[in-house]
Design a protein around this motif. Structure first.
Motif, PDB file in Angstrom:
ATOM      1  N   GLU A 267      -7.552   9.257   8.013  1.00 33.95           N
ATOM      2  CA  GLU A 267      -7.020  10.444   8.679  1.00 33.95           C
ATOM      3  C   GLU A 267      -7.797  10.740   9.965  1.00 33.95           C
ATOM      4  OE1 GLU A 267      -4.382  11.944   7.952  1.00 33.95           O
ATOM      5  OE2 GLU A 267      -3.921  11.483   5.865  1.00 33.95           O
ATOM      6  N   VAL A 268      -9.119  10.541   9.926  1.00 34.25           N
ATOM      7  CA  VAL A 268      -9.936  10.740  11.128  1.00 34.25           C
ATOM      8  C   VAL A 268      -9.491   9.789  12.223  1.00 34.25           C
ATOM      9  CG1 VAL A 268     -12.249  10.444  12.086  1.00 34.25           C
ATOM     10  CG2 VAL A 268     -11.950  11.671   9.923  1.00 34.25           C
ATOM     11  N   LEU A 269      -9.259   8.527  11.843  1.00 33.77           N
ATOM     12  CA  LEU A 269      -8.822   7.536  12.828  1.00 33.77           C
ATOM     13  C   LEU A 269      -7.460   7.908  13.397  1.00 33.77           C
ATOM     14  CD1 LEU A 269      -9.586   4.838  14.129  1.00 33.77           C
ATOM     15  CD2 LEU A 269      -8.348   3.693  12.301  1.00 33.77           C
ATOM     16  N   ARG A 270      -6.586   8.436  12.577  1.00 30.02           N
ATOM     17  CA  ARG A 270      -5.273   8.854  13.062  1.00 30.02           C
ATOM     18  C   ARG A 270      -5.417   9.957  14.103  1.00 30.02           C
ATOM     19  NH1 ARG A 270      -0.572  10.777   8.994  1.00 30.02           N
ATOM     20  NH2 ARG A 270      -2.081  12.419   8.500  1.00 30.02           N
ATOM     21  N   LYS A 271      -6.313  10.909  13.854  1.00 32.46           N
ATOM     22  CA  LYS A 271      -6.509  12.000  14.812  1.00 32.46           C
ATOM     23  C   LYS A 271      -7.076  11.478  16.129  1.00 32.46           C
ATOM     24  CE  LYS A 271      -7.140  15.593  11.299  1.00 32.46           C
ATOM     25  NZ  LYS A 271      -8.093  16.540  10.660  1.00 32.46           N
ATOM     26  N   GLU A 272      -7.978  10.479  16.044  1.00 29.71           N
ATOM     27  CA  GLU A 272      -8.565   9.917  17.258  1.00 29.71           C
ATOM     28  C   GLU A 272      -7.513   9.229  18.106  1.00 29.71           C
ATOM     29  OE1 GLU A 272     -11.999   7.521  16.950  1.00 29.71           O
ATOM     30  OE2 GLU A 272     -13.197   9.026  15.891  1.00 29.71           O
ATOM     31  N   MET A 273      -6.443   8.732  17.473  1.00 28.68           N
ATOM     32  CA  MET A 273      -5.403   8.026  18.215  1.00 28.68           C
ATOM     33  C   MET A 273      -4.239   8.942  18.574  1.00 28.68           C
ATOM     34  SD  MET A 273      -5.404   4.309  16.350  1.00 28.68           S
ATOM     35  CE  MET A 273      -4.404   3.593  17.646  1.00 28.68           C
ATOM     36  N   GLY A 274      -4.451  10.244  18.460  1.00 20.63           N
ATOM     37  CA  GLY A 274      -3.442  11.180  18.918  1.00 20.63           C
ATOM     38  C   GLY A 274      -2.469  11.648  17.869  1.00 20.63           C
ATOM     39  N   GLY A 275      -2.724  11.306  16.616  1.00 16.23           N
ATOM     40  CA  GLY A 275      -1.889  11.799  15.532  1.00 16.23           C
ATOM     41  C   GLY A 275      -0.583  11.067  15.341  1.00 16.23           C
ATOM     42  N   ASP A 276      -0.340  10.002  16.140  1.00 18.72           N
ATOM     43  CA  ASP A 276       0.931   9.287  16.018  1.00 18.72           C
ATOM     44  C   ASP A 276       0.789   8.033  15.154  1.00 18.72           C
ATOM     45  OD1 ASP A 276      -0.682   7.978  17.809  1.00 18.72           O
ATOM     46  OD2 ASP A 276       0.962   7.365  19.129  1.00 18.72           O
ATOM     47  N   VAL A 277      -0.168   8.051  14.230  1.00 19.39           N
ATOM     48  CA  VAL A 277      -0.400   6.922  13.337  1.00 19.39           C
ATOM     49  C   VAL A 277      -0.048   7.319  11.911  1.00 19.39           C
ATOM     50  CG1 VAL A 277      -2.148   5.364  12.374  1.00 19.39           C
ATOM     51  CG2 VAL A 277      -2.226   5.991  14.791  1.00 19.39           C
ATOM     52  N   ARG A 278       0.686   6.472  11.217  1.00 17.22           N
ATOM     53  CA  ARG A 278       1.040   6.729   9.820  1.00 17.22           C
ATOM     54  C   ARG A 278      -0.033   6.185   8.890  1.00 17.22           C
ATOM     55  NH1 ARG A 278       6.364   3.994   8.287  1.00 17.22           N
ATOM     56  NH2 ARG A 278       6.181   5.369   6.478  1.00 17.22           N
ATOM     57  N   VAL A 279      -0.302   6.918   7.816  1.00 16.31           N
ATOM     58  CA  VAL A 279      -1.186   6.439   6.762  1.00 16.31           C
ATOM     59  C   VAL A 279      -0.333   6.192   5.525  1.00 16.31           C
ATOM     60  CG1 VAL A 279      -3.175   6.923   5.285  1.00 16.31           C
ATOM     61  CG2 VAL A 279      -3.170   7.695   7.675  1.00 16.31           C
ATOM     62  N   VAL A 280      -0.229   4.929   5.101  1.00 18.37           N
ATOM     63  CA  VAL A 280       0.614   4.535   3.980  1.00 18.37           C
ATOM     64  C   VAL A 280      -0.284   4.100   2.828  1.00 18.37           C
ATOM     65  CG1 VAL A 280       2.375   2.912   3.171  1.00 18.37           C
ATOM     66  CG2 VAL A 280       2.469   3.815   5.515  1.00 18.37           C
ATOM     67  N   GLU A 281      -0.014   4.643   1.642  1.00 13.82           N
ATOM     68  CA  GLU A 281      -0.833   4.313   0.476  1.00 13.82           C
ATOM     69  C   GLU A 281      -0.415   2.992  -0.160  1.00 13.82           C
ATOM     70  OE1 GLU A 281      -0.960   7.392  -2.418  1.00 13.82           O
ATOM     71  OE2 GLU A 281      -2.005   8.810  -1.114  1.00 13.82           O
ATOM     72  N   LEU A 282      -1.421   2.205  -0.547  1.00 12.38           N
ATOM     73  CA  LEU A 282      -1.211   0.967  -1.295  1.00 12.38           C
ATOM     74  C   LEU A 282      -2.089   0.982  -2.538  1.00 12.38           C
ATOM     75  CD1 LEU A 282      -1.296  -1.806   1.470  1.00 12.38           C
ATOM     76  CD2 LEU A 282       0.708  -0.669   0.524  1.00 12.38           C
ATOM     77  N   TYR A 283      -1.756   0.145  -3.500  1.00 12.23           N
ATOM     78  CA  TYR A 283      -2.602  -0.075  -4.670  1.00 12.23           C
ATOM     79  C   TYR A 283      -3.313  -1.408  -4.437  1.00 12.23           C
ATOM     80  CZ  TYR A 283       0.880   3.184  -6.540  1.00 12.23           C
ATOM     81  OH  TYR A 283       1.725   4.249  -6.730  1.00 12.23           O
ATOM     82  N   SER A 284      -4.519  -1.351  -3.920  1.00 21.99           N
ATOM     83  CA  SER A 284      -5.135  -2.603  -3.478  1.00 21.99           C
ATOM     84  C   SER A 284      -6.110  -3.207  -4.473  1.00 21.99           C
ATOM     85  CB  SER A 284      -5.831  -2.403  -2.131  1.00 21.99           C
ATOM     86  OG  SER A 284      -6.853  -1.436  -2.235  1.00 21.99           O
ATOM     87  N   GLU A 285      -6.905  -2.396  -5.167  1.00 24.68           N
ATOM     88  CA  GLU A 285      -7.981  -2.961  -5.982  1.00 24.68           C
ATOM     89  C   GLU A 285      -7.975  -2.506  -7.438  1.00 24.68           C
ATOM     90  OE1 GLU A 285     -11.647  -4.210  -3.389  1.00 24.68           O
ATOM     91  OE2 GLU A 285     -11.475  -2.034  -3.418  1.00 24.68           O
ATOM     92  N   SER A 286      -7.030  -1.669  -7.798  1.00 27.03           N
ATOM     93  CA  SER A 286      -7.006  -1.171  -9.168  1.00 27.03           C
ATOM     94  C   SER A 286      -5.583  -0.859  -9.585  1.00 27.03           C
ATOM     95  CB  SER A 286      -7.855   0.102  -9.287  1.00 27.03           C
ATOM     96  OG  SER A 286      -7.794   0.617 -10.611  1.00 27.03           O
ATOM     97  N   LEU A 287      -5.292  -1.115 -10.850  1.00 24.91           N
ATOM     98  CA  LEU A 287      -4.038  -0.677 -11.428  1.00 24.91           C
ATOM     99  C   LEU A 287      -4.131   0.813 -11.759  1.00 24.91           C
ATOM    100  CD1 LEU A 287      -3.198  -3.602 -13.888  1.00 24.91           C
ATOM    101  CD2 LEU A 287      -2.623  -3.371 -11.460  1.00 24.91           C
ATOM    102  N   THR A 288      -2.993   1.423 -11.959  1.00 27.90           N
ATOM    103  CA  THR A 288      -2.951   2.816 -12.378  1.00 27.90           C
ATOM    104  C   THR A 288      -2.699   2.883 -13.877  1.00 27.90           C
ATOM    105  OG1 THR A 288      -0.543   3.000 -12.112  1.00 27.90           O
ATOM    106  CG2 THR A 288      -1.907   3.398 -10.162  1.00 27.90           C
ATOM    107  N   GLY A 289      -2.703   4.090 -14.431  1.00 22.88           N
ATOM    108  CA  GLY A 289      -2.261   4.268 -15.798  1.00 22.88           C
ATOM    109  C   GLY A 289      -0.745   4.168 -15.870  1.00 22.88           C
ATOM    110  N   LYS A 290      -0.200   4.250 -17.068  1.00 24.41           N
ATOM    111  CA  LYS A 290       1.244   4.196 -17.236  1.00 24.41           C
ATOM    112  C   LYS A 290       1.890   5.350 -16.467  1.00 24.41           C
ATOM    113  CE  LYS A 290       1.269   1.884 -21.728  1.00 24.41           C
ATOM    114  NZ  LYS A 290       1.685   1.967 -23.157  1.00 24.41           N
ATOM    115  N   GLY A 291       2.964   5.041 -15.763  1.00 25.12           N
ATOM    116  CA  GLY A 291       3.656   6.058 -14.985  1.00 25.12           C
ATOM    117  C   GLY A 291       3.032   6.335 -13.633  1.00 25.12           C
ATOM    118  N   GLY A 292       1.948   5.626 -13.304  1.00 26.62           N
ATOM    119  CA  GLY A 292       1.263   5.882 -12.039  1.00 26.62           C
ATOM    120  C   GLY A 292       1.759   5.046 -10.876  1.00 26.62           C
TER     121      GLY A 292
END
Length: 314
Positions: A267-292
């Motif tokens: 989010e800090v990096l997005r603000k530094e670039m003028g707020g026109d950057v999207r932050v998209v969530e990924l599941y990169s290093e861990s699984l979630t619980g059921k329903g997650g």
């Protein structure tokens, strides 16, 4: 077969009749989860899900890393550490990933427990220049489903060799069924990513975790907010400035952040670039619980593929 495994086999064969007699005396039914049942311990929850698909009901699979945990920082209780040394087989990622757990795995290996370091056995890649760990091997192999397919065969081999009581034909059949599912996943990911124009296949992430995916599917890794392969590192202000310049030069306006980690830096990096950057969530290093959203490896990879394709084409 190791000498330790042979001793275990003899003890089990000797003790099973005694246990059965005791259960009959006290009037308790036999139970497949008793002390005689084969026991496989797996460090990370991603490898845990993969191993369970291979082992099925042929052994008890204990996964040490909880859902939504960080593999770089999770630790073990005394009971969990002891379980490693009592296992028939320990499956771990290795290549430095489980930073607080590897010493316990090493202790188990020294005590005679068979161990499989999966990451080191699937043709690991090295981090590239500018990734903070340049030259070191990257542990995040699971972002390439074809390497997971290779890992599936290796895990099946180790279970067949060391887990006494597991039916080898059943384990092999489970592994082959899962390998076919992984091949289907790889084909689907290729088709999905092929819809992203080549010039848009550029990745910026929380830390360097998608090198294998980039290598397999033709992405460029522009940079990471944390310029390292571990979440335990921290970026400097110059690191953030360098990443901002790299993103501007590459025309990148999407940052992929792990759903289990705080997104503050992104989010800090997005603000530094003028707020026109999207932050998209990924599941990169861990699984979630059921329903997650990512309770299995296959579900995680499909969710990530959809999110990446959406984030780079919107």
């Amino acid at each position: 077969m190791s000498r330790r495994t042979g001793i275990r086999m003899l003890l089990r064969r000797a003790l099973l009749p005694v246990l059965a007699a005791l259960l009959a005396v006290v009037g308790l039914p036999g139970c497949s989860t008793g002390p005689d049942r084969p026991h496989v311990v797996v460090t990370t929850n991603i490898l845990g899900d993969i191993t369970r698909r291979i082992v099925g009901d042929e052994a008890r699979v204990q996964v040490l890393m909880k859902p939504n945990a960080d593999p770089h920082s999770f630790g073990l209780s005394a009971t969990e550490a002891a379980a490693l040394e009592q296992a028939d087989l320990v499956v771990f990622n290795g290549l430095g990933l489980e930073e607080n757990v590897l010493r316990h795995v090493d202790n188990a290996r020294k005590s005679g427990v068979p161990t499989l370091e999966v990451g080191a056995a699937v043709d690991p890649l090295a981090y590239g220049a500018g990734q903070g760990d340049a030259g070191q091997q990257d542990p995040h192999f699971w972002t390439d489903p074809d390497r997971v397919r290779k890992a599936t065969g290796l895990i099946a081999d180790e279970v067949a060799a060391h887990v006494d009581g597991a039916d080898e034909p059943t384990v092999r059949k489970n592994a082959e069924r899962y390998r076919k599912e992984l091949a289907g996943l790889s084909t689907w990911m290729t088709e999905t990513f092929d819809r992203i124009p080549r010039e848009h296949r550029a990745l910026v992430t929380n830390h360097h975790v998608f090198g294998y995916l980039a290598d397999r599917f033709g992405f460029r890794v522009v940079g990471a907010v944390i310029p390292s392969g571990t979440t335990l590192a921290s970026p400097s202000s110059s690191d953030l400035r360098s990443l901002t310049r790299a993103m501007d030069e590459a025309g990148v306006r999407t940052i992929f952040a792990d759903s289990s980690r705080p997104k503050k830096l992104a989010e800090v990096l997005r603000k530094e670039m003028g707020g026109d950057v999207r932050v998209v969530e990924l599941y990169s290093e861990s699984l979630t619980g059921k329903g997650g959203g990512a309770a299995t490896y296959l579900a995680m990879m499909r969710a990530n593929t959809r999110a990446m394709a959406g984030g780079l084409t919107a």
